[in-house]
Every structure is written in C-alpha cells, then in structure tokens.
Design a protein around this motif. Structure first.
Motif, short mmCIF file in Angstrom:
data_model
loop_
_atom_site.label_atom_id
_atom_site.label_comp_id
_atom_site.label_asym_id
_atom_site.label_seq_id
_atom_site.Cartn_x
_atom_site.Cartn_y
_atom_site.Cartn_z
N GLU A 7 0.60 -0.59 -0.02
CA GLU A 7 0.01 0.06 0.07
C GLU A 7 0.41 0.92 0.31
OE1 GLU A 7 -2.45 2.73 -0.27
OE2 GLU A 7 -3.67 0.91 0.02
N ASP A 8 0.69 2.37 -0.96
CA ASP A 8 1.71 3.35 -1.31
C ASP A 8 1.19 4.33 -0.41
OD1 ASP A 8 -0.30 3.69 -2.91
OD2 ASP A 8 0.94 5.44 -3.95
N ASP A 9 -0.24 4.45 0.79
CA ASP A 9 -0.68 5.34 1.33
C ASP A 9 0.09 4.92 2.70
OD1 ASP A 9 -2.47 6.66 3.76
OD2 ASP A 9 -3.67 6.93 2.22
N LEU A 12 -2.31 4.92 5.94
CA LEU A 12 -3.45 3.63 6.27
C LEU A 12 -2.70 2.58 6.40
CD1 LEU A 12 -5.88 2.80 5.31
CD2 LEU A 12 -5.12 2.19 2.92
N ALA A 13 -1.31 2.24 5.49
CA ALA A 13 -0.15 1.11 5.62
C ALA A 13 0.06 0.91 6.95
CB ALA A 13 1.16 1.53 4.32
N GLU A 14 0.25 1.68 7.47
CA GLU A 14 0.34 1.68 9.06
C GLU A 14 -0.47 1.81 9.92
OE1 GLU A 14 4.03 2.03 10.45
OE2 GLU A 14 4.98 1.91 8.20
N SER A 15 -1.95 2.71 9.96
CA SER A 15 -3.38 2.02 10.66
C SER A 15 -2.99 0.53 10.31
CB SER A 15 -3.95 3.07 10.31
OG SER A 15 -4.85 3.14 10.56
N GLY A 31 5.58 -0.14 -0.47
CA GLY A 31 5.13 1.05 -0.96
C GLY A 31 4.85 1.13 -2.08
N ASN A 32 5.92 0.32 -2.77
CA ASN A 32 5.55 0.63 -4.44
C ASN A 32 5.58 -0.60 -5.28
OD1 ASN A 32 8.87 -0.34 -5.28
ND2 ASN A 32 8.85 1.14 -3.60
N GLY A 33 5.47 -0.38 -6.43
CA GLY A 33 4.95 -2.40 -6.90
C GLY A 33 6.79 -3.04 -6.56
N VAL A 49 -1.84 -8.54 1.08
CA VAL A 49 -3.48 -7.20 0.31
C VAL A 49 -2.59 -6.26 -0.67
CG1 VAL A 49 -4.27 -5.89 1.82
CG2 VAL A 49 -4.16 -7.38 2.59
N LEU A 50 -2.65 -6.25 -1.29
CA LEU A 50 -2.03 -5.88 -2.56
C LEU A 50 -3.30 -4.22 -3.48
CD1 LEU A 50 -0.08 -6.00 -4.50
CD2 LEU A 50 -1.15 -6.66 -6.60
N ASP A 51 -2.65 -3.57 -2.99
CA ASP A 51 -3.34 -2.37 -3.80
C ASP A 51 -3.14 -2.16 -5.20
OD1 ASP A 51 -4.66 0.19 -3.97
OD2 ASP A 51 -2.71 1.17 -3.58
N LEU A 52 -3.78 -1.95 -6.00
CA LEU A 52 -3.27 -1.90 -7.52
C LEU A 52 -2.85 -0.38 -8.33
CD1 LEU A 52 -6.61 -3.45 -9.16
CD2 LEU A 52 -4.45 -4.80 -8.23
N GLY A 53 -3.04 0.67 -7.48
CA GLY A 53 -2.67 1.49 -8.02
C GLY A 53 -1.27 1.83 -7.43
N LEU A 54 -0.12 1.39 -7.76
CA LEU A 54 1.17 1.60 -6.48
C LEU A 54 2.02 2.31 -8.08
CD1 LEU A 54 1.61 -2.19 -5.94
CD2 LEU A 54 1.17 -0.08 -4.54
N PRO A 55 3.11 3.26 -6.59
CA PRO A 55 4.08 3.25 -7.85
C PRO A 55 5.06 2.52 -8.26
CG PRO A 55 4.63 4.02 -5.43
CD PRO A 55 2.86 3.31 -5.68
N LYS A 56 5.96 2.95 -9.34
CA LYS A 56 7.17 2.12 -10.03
C LYS A 56 6.39 0.82 -10.86
CE LYS A 56 10.56 3.37 -6.84
NZ LYS A 56 11.65 3.02 -5.61
N LYS A 57 5.82 0.57 -9.61
CA LYS A 57 5.20 -0.75 -10.95
C LYS A 57 3.65 -1.07 -10.55
CE LYS A 57 7.81 -4.20 -12.33
NZ LYS A 57 8.78 -5.64 -12.50
N SER A 58 2.78 -1.83 -11.13
CA SER A 58 1.32 -1.47 -10.85
C SER A 58 1.35 -2.72 -10.38
CB SER A 58 0.80 -1.15 -12.12
OG SER A 58 0.68 -2.70 -12.87
N GLY A 59 0.02 -3.16 -9.33
CA GLY A 59 -0.57 -3.93 -8.23
C GLY A 59 -0.81 -4.87 -9.03
#
Length: 221
Positions: A7-9, A12-15, A31-33, A49-59
């Motif tokens: 998760e790049d947020d 949110l990731a820490e919480s 925090g990135n793909g 748990v995988l977010d799709l909208g990630l920097p560097k490489k998409s989920g």
C-alpha cells in the motif's frame, strides 16, 4: 501467519498494519510495486494484501509476476477501483478476493482469515485438534479440561501455524520465516523458548522433536 501489505498510502499502511499485528499477523509493508514484487518472490508469506494503484509498478503487474514465479499464497486485492472490469482482471491474474476503498478493518481481517483457512482446507474460525480449540477471534485456547487461556502474540502465531500444519515436519528456519517480520532478528533460541512454553501449556507429547529436522505438531486425541 506472515502477511505482506502492499500500500503506497503510508498512513493507511501503518494503521492497517498495526491492526493486523494486533490480530496475530507478522506484517511486512511495501510502498511500491518494485519492492512488493521482490518481497513476494523472495520471502515466505501466508497471505498478501495488494493495492492496484502503486508507484513504479502496478499491482496488476506485481500479481502477475508473483503467479508467474509460482508464488501461490492467497492475495486480497485492496483498491479504490470498483469497476467490474478491474475485478475480473485481478481475478484472472490470480487474485483470491477483492475489497474496495474505503473499507472497515474488520472486513479485511475476516476475509484474510477466511483465505488462510481455505488455503489449509478449513472453513470454521476455530481450529479443533487433539482436544485443543484455538479461536482466531480472540486468540484464546481452550484446553481438553475446558480451561480457557489467553495466548501472547507469539504463542498464538506459533500454535496457529503448528495446528494448520499438523503432522508436518517444520524446521526452525521455516517457523522463523512464517513467524517473524522482514526486519526482525530471527533467533532460533527464542523459537525454542516459545515451543517449550507451548509444551508446558498443551502437553509435551503434542509437539515432538525430530532431531536434525525440526518439530511436528500432533498427539493423542
């Protein structure tokens, strides 16, 4: 159980990571793909748990890479994208479940627990084995005499992993891979201490030592 949270947020990731740790997971965060792809291919995870909208490489690319490499741990896709086409694309690549943002932590937790249970051929949120009943909801253990006891976080992780892998020889290195987070110091002596604690609690006969190999959970019914 060891979990990879991608998760790049950061907030949110820490919480969510803190909440997952409170539920008995050992959590690594990417925090990135690029980092996520590497960790998922090189480390031993029970679920992700995988977010799709990630920097560097998409989920989507990350998930495809994991599956192409033969990494078959369950993956829960967590994303703000709610179009049915996105869901279908994720499932076709090998996702196991899908939750859209915003979400409640409780929903993510129960879905993850269900994914792990199904991966081990179980359906109920309690594990019953040889007179022991381990409850995922409150991390408690009921002994054969009916005594209810609360486990520490590491005791719960260790016994949970043993009971899900009943009858299998588990080496210290394999236990460490599934119990500790990426940056933790993996001390095999600490694992021995917790195994001895569990033996005192549930009976030494339920966790046997295979010299030179590891440990096996099982015992009299």
């Amino acid at each position: 159980m060891r979990l990879l949270l991608v998760e790049d947020d950061h907030a949110l990731a820490e919480s969510l990571g803190q909440r997952l740790r409170a539920e008995g997971f050992a959590v690594d965060i990417a925090g990135n793909g690029v980092d996520a792809e590497h960790l998922g291919r090189e480390e031993a995870y029970d679920v992700a748990v995988l977010d799709l909208g990630l920097p560097k490489k998409s989920g989507v690319e990350v998930l495809g890479s994991w599956r192409a490499a033969g990494r078959d741990f369950p993956v829960l896709v967590l994303t703000a994208r709610d179009a049915w086409q996105d869901k279908i694309a994720a499932f076709k690549l090998g996702a196991d479940d899908y939750v859209t943002k915003p979400f409640h932590d409780e929903e993510v937790i129960v879905r993850l627990q269900a994914l792990i249970r199904r991966a081990h051929g179980r359906a109920r949120p309690v594990i019953e084995s040889h007179g022991l009943v381990l409850d995922e909801d409150d991390q408690s253990l009921r002994l054969p005499d009916g005594t209810q006891t609360q486990l520490t976080a590491m005791e719960y992780r260790l016994l949970h992993y043993f009971m899900l892998n009943e009858g299998k020889v588990l080496s210290k290195s394999r236990l460490a891979e599934h119990l500790y987070e990426y940056d933790d110091e993996r001390d095999s002596n600490v694992i021995e201490v917790y195994i001895n604690r569990l033996r005192q609690l549930i009976g030494r006969e339920r966790i046997t030592t295979r010299r030179g190999q590891g440990y096996v959970y099982g015992g009299p019914a």
